[in-house]
Scaffold this active site. Structure first.
Site, PDB file in Angstrom:
ATOM      1  N   ASP A   1     -48.633  51.494 -64.476  1.00 30.95           N
ATOM      2  CA  ASP A   1     -48.651  52.154 -65.793  1.00 30.95           C
ATOM      3  C   ASP A   1     -47.442  53.041 -66.145  1.00 30.95           C
ATOM      4  OD1 ASP A   1     -51.166  51.414 -64.950  1.00 30.95           O
ATOM      5  OD2 ASP A   1     -52.093  53.337 -65.323  1.00 30.95           O
TER       6      ASP A   1
ATOM      7  N   SER B   1     -52.245  58.234 -63.186  1.00 36.06           N
ATOM      8  CA  SER B   1     -51.592  58.263 -64.500  1.00 36.06           C
ATOM      9  C   SER B   1     -51.837  59.543 -65.278  1.00 36.06           C
ATOM     10  CB  SER B   1     -52.057  57.071 -65.333  1.00 36.06           C
ATOM     11  OG  SER B   1     -51.412  55.925 -64.845  1.00 36.06           O
TER      12      SER B   1
ATOM     13  N   ARG C   1     -60.061  60.209 -65.222  1.00 32.72           N
ATOM     14  CA  ARG C   1     -58.605  60.160 -65.023  1.00 32.72           C
ATOM     15  C   ARG C   1     -57.803  59.914 -66.298  1.00 32.72           C
ATOM     16  NH1 ARG C   1     -60.913  55.684 -62.554  1.00 32.72           N
ATOM     17  NH2 ARG C   1     -60.429  53.675 -63.462  1.00 32.72           N
TER      18      ARG C   1
ATOM     19  N   GLU D   1     -59.663  52.858 -69.201  1.00 30.10           N
ATOM     20  CA  GLU D   1     -58.556  53.561 -68.552  1.00 30.10           C
ATOM     21  C   GLU D   1     -57.485  53.911 -69.595  1.00 30.10           C
ATOM     22  OE1 GLU D   1     -58.382  51.961 -64.092  1.00 30.10           O
ATOM     23  OE2 GLU D   1     -57.636  50.441 -65.460  1.00 30.10           O
TER      24      GLU D   1
ATOM     25  N   TRP E   1     -53.658  43.685 -63.898  1.00 27.08           N
ATOM     26  CA  TRP E   1     -54.185  43.690 -62.526  1.00 27.08           C
ATOM     27  C   TRP E   1     -54.602  42.317 -62.036  1.00 27.08           C
ATOM     28  CZ3 TRP E   1     -52.857  47.495 -59.645  1.00 27.08           C
ATOM     29  CH2 TRP E   1     -52.678  48.758 -60.198  1.00 27.08           C
TER      30      TRP E   1
HETATM   31  C1  FRU Z   1     -54.538  51.746 -64.802  1.00 28.44           C
HETATM   32  C2  FRU Z   1     -54.873  52.604 -63.592  1.00 28.44           C
HETATM   33  C3  FRU Z   1     -55.185  54.009 -64.032  1.00 28.44           C
HETATM   34  C4  FRU Z   1     -54.870  54.826 -62.817  1.00 28.44           C
HETATM   35  C5  FRU Z   1     -53.676  54.099 -62.274  1.00 28.44           C
HETATM   36  C6  FRU Z   1     -53.568  54.122 -60.772  1.00 28.44           C
HETATM   37  O1  FRU Z   1     -53.752  50.649 -64.519  1.00 28.44           O
HETATM   38  O2  FRU Z   1     -55.923  52.026 -62.859  1.00 28.44           O
HETATM   39  O3  FRU Z   1     -56.510  54.189 -64.506  1.00 28.44           O
HETATM   40  O4  FRU Z   1     -54.588  56.158 -63.111  1.00 28.44           O
HETATM   41  O5  FRU Z   1     -53.759  52.759 -62.721  1.00 28.44           O
HETATM   42  O6  FRU Z   1     -52.349  53.614 -60.343  1.00 28.44           O
END
Ligand code: FRU
Length: 481
Positions: A35, A95, A153, A208, A291
């Site tokens: 990210d 992130s 998060r 997210e 992902w």
């Molecule tokens: C999104 C995520 C976020 C997290 C980060 C971890 O791609 O899963 O939610 O903060 O990547 O690397």
């Protein structure tokens, strides 16, 4: 625990030569990137941080990599900004976001430790950042009962008059995503305000990377939704980036959302973030990867890249995305062809390349299929098949050098009120970004085709009439016009 100094040294010794990498897309100096984080303007420069694992081409304990740009197209690498070096973030600095606050560049990120996710603040001068002694400044105990302390998060912060606000994602009592709003007057004592957006059954499971911002007086809520089921051509199976345009009442903090749409129909796109440039443009940058379809050729010593920056506006109730205008400063070798008739298979003089910006207008629709093949050689081709009767493009990268069972095809709609189909195709070594109908639809994908495959081939089953203007993008050759 990994220290910052260790990361700096590792990067210095192992940095990959620019000649192996895309020319105008941000990539990590070595290792893994996901990210974009902390996308912000500070001291007149645009800063992009990112989720970074220097030590391998796979995700690992998250650091924050850092780069700056003066022109929104070229990047200068900065020292790694955060390492997971404190008890409260020893499992990763996840992130987050950043803002300019007087002389300070303020970062807010998620510290992961002991299976908990809490929000932490660091302050810096654009080069080096110190974590606050008060961290974590927001922790799960501040949340209402039933809200997850584990999935909490990705804070996105902004300032409005004397208050700082942030939105963060959280899992509700049913383990579904929701977006929470917080506020503070001093960056340390934060208060939980409310659920800004509750889970919506149509929009995946966990959410997210939220962002919440104003465009043309409306409030856009954007986030990345995990585990969605495909719906028409709007959403695909898996992780989608979605947005809604709505209205925010600053007195009650109520948000009334509109319909949800996809931000990008591509095979590789996730976790975008926006910032506002000093001239008022709202710009977006995303991870040009997702992902479920992570891939890289064995010889590639880094993994992950960002999209180019995109300017956002609202038209007809939808977000319109245009490539950052400054990219045109790097256009060279213009080739312009008008009213080209494509019947059968055709190559066009001067139309080739892997570092290109190409505009194609398809002027008629009395054929059943027009195929534009990119990155072609004897063994490779990446196909965009346009079906005018359905106003759909079928994108197929089966023959683009992938040796894994990752998603290679997708249909996306290019429906528009406009009479002619307009495409702008931007390629940078191993990526393709397609802006259809002036940015009404956008599609991002990586390709893994050897760089020597640079032909572009057209096919039509009857006769298509096209205008094409193509430039090479040359970073050594900036021409302001
Ligand atoms: C999104 C995520 C976020 C997290 C980060 C971890 O791609 O899963 O939610 O903060 O990547 O690397």
């Amino acid at each position: 625990m990994r220290t910052l100094e260790e990361a700096w040294e590792y990067v210095d010794v192992n940095r990959i030569d620019a000649s192996e990498k895309p020319a105008f897309h941000l990539t990590p100096p070595v290792g893994w990137m996901n990210d974009p984080n902390g996308f912000s303007v500070y001291d007149g420069e645009v800063h992009v941080f990112y989720q970074f694992h220097p030590y391998s081409t796979e995700w690992g304990p998250m650091h924050w990599g850092h780069a700056v740009s003066k022109d929104m197209v070229t990047f200068v690498e900065c020292p790694v900004a955060l390492a997971p070096d404190m008890d409260y973030d020893c499992d990763g600095c996840f992130s987050g976001s950043a803002i300019e606050d007087g002389p300070n560049h303020i970062i807010v990120y998620t510290g992961v430790s002991n299976g908990r996710q809490n929000q932490c603040v660091a302050a810096g001068d654009g080069k080096a950042y110190s974590k606050l002694a008060e961290n974590p400044v927001i922790n799960g105990d501040m949340l209402p009962e039933g809200f997850s302390r584990v999935d909490f998060r990705d804070p996105k912060m902004w300032r409005d008059e004397d208050c700082y606000y942030l939105v963060a994602v959280n899992a509700d009592i049913n383990n579904k995503g929701q977006i929470l709003l917080f506020r503070t007057s001093n960056l340390i004592d934060w208060q939980y305000v409310k659920v800004l957006e509750a889970h919506n059954a149509d929009i995946g499971e966990m959410w997210e990377c939220p962002d919440f911002f104003e465009v043309s007086g409306r409030h856009v809520l954007m986030f990345s939704a995990m585990d969605m089921s495909a719906r028409g051509l709007e959403f695909h199976n898996g992780n989608n980036c979605v947005y809604t345009i709505g209205d925010f009442d600053r007195a009650t903090y109520d948000y009334r959302h509109g319909d949800y749409f996809s931000l990008d129909y591509g095979l590789d796109y996730y976790a975008p973030q926006t910032t506002c440039l000093p001239d008022g443009r709202r710009v977006l940058i995303g991870w040009l990867q997702s992902w479920h379809s992570i891939h890289r050729p064995a010889s590639q010593r880094y993994c992950g890249m960002m999209t180019i920056m995109r300017e956002l506006t609202i038209e007809g109730g939808k977000l319109i995305q245009k490539p950052i205008s400054e990219l045109t400063n790097y256009r060279v070798d213009r080739v312009e062809l008008r009213n080209q008739k494509i019947s059968g298979t055709k190559r066009l003089e001067g139309i080739s390349g892997r570092f290109i910006d190409m505009e194609i207008t398809v002027k008629n629709s009395d054929f059943s299929r027009l195929i534009i093949q990119l990155a072609v050689d004897d063994q490779h081709h990446t196909d965009m098949c346009y079906y005018p009767s359905k106003q759909v493009i079928f994108y197929d990268r089966t023959y683009s050098g992938i040796q894994r069972d990752v998603a290679c095809t997708r249909n996306f709609s290019v429906k528009s009120d406009k009479k002619e189909l307009k495409l702008r195709i931007i390629m940078d070594r191993n990526s393709v970004e397609i802006f259809a109908n002036g940015g009404e639809q956008v599609f991002s994908a990586q390709m893994y085709t050897p760089i020597s495959a640079d032909a572009i081939v057209f096919h039509c089953d009857s006769t298509a009439v096209v205008d094409i203007t193509k430039w090479n993008i040359d970073m050594e050759n900036k021409n302001e016009h």
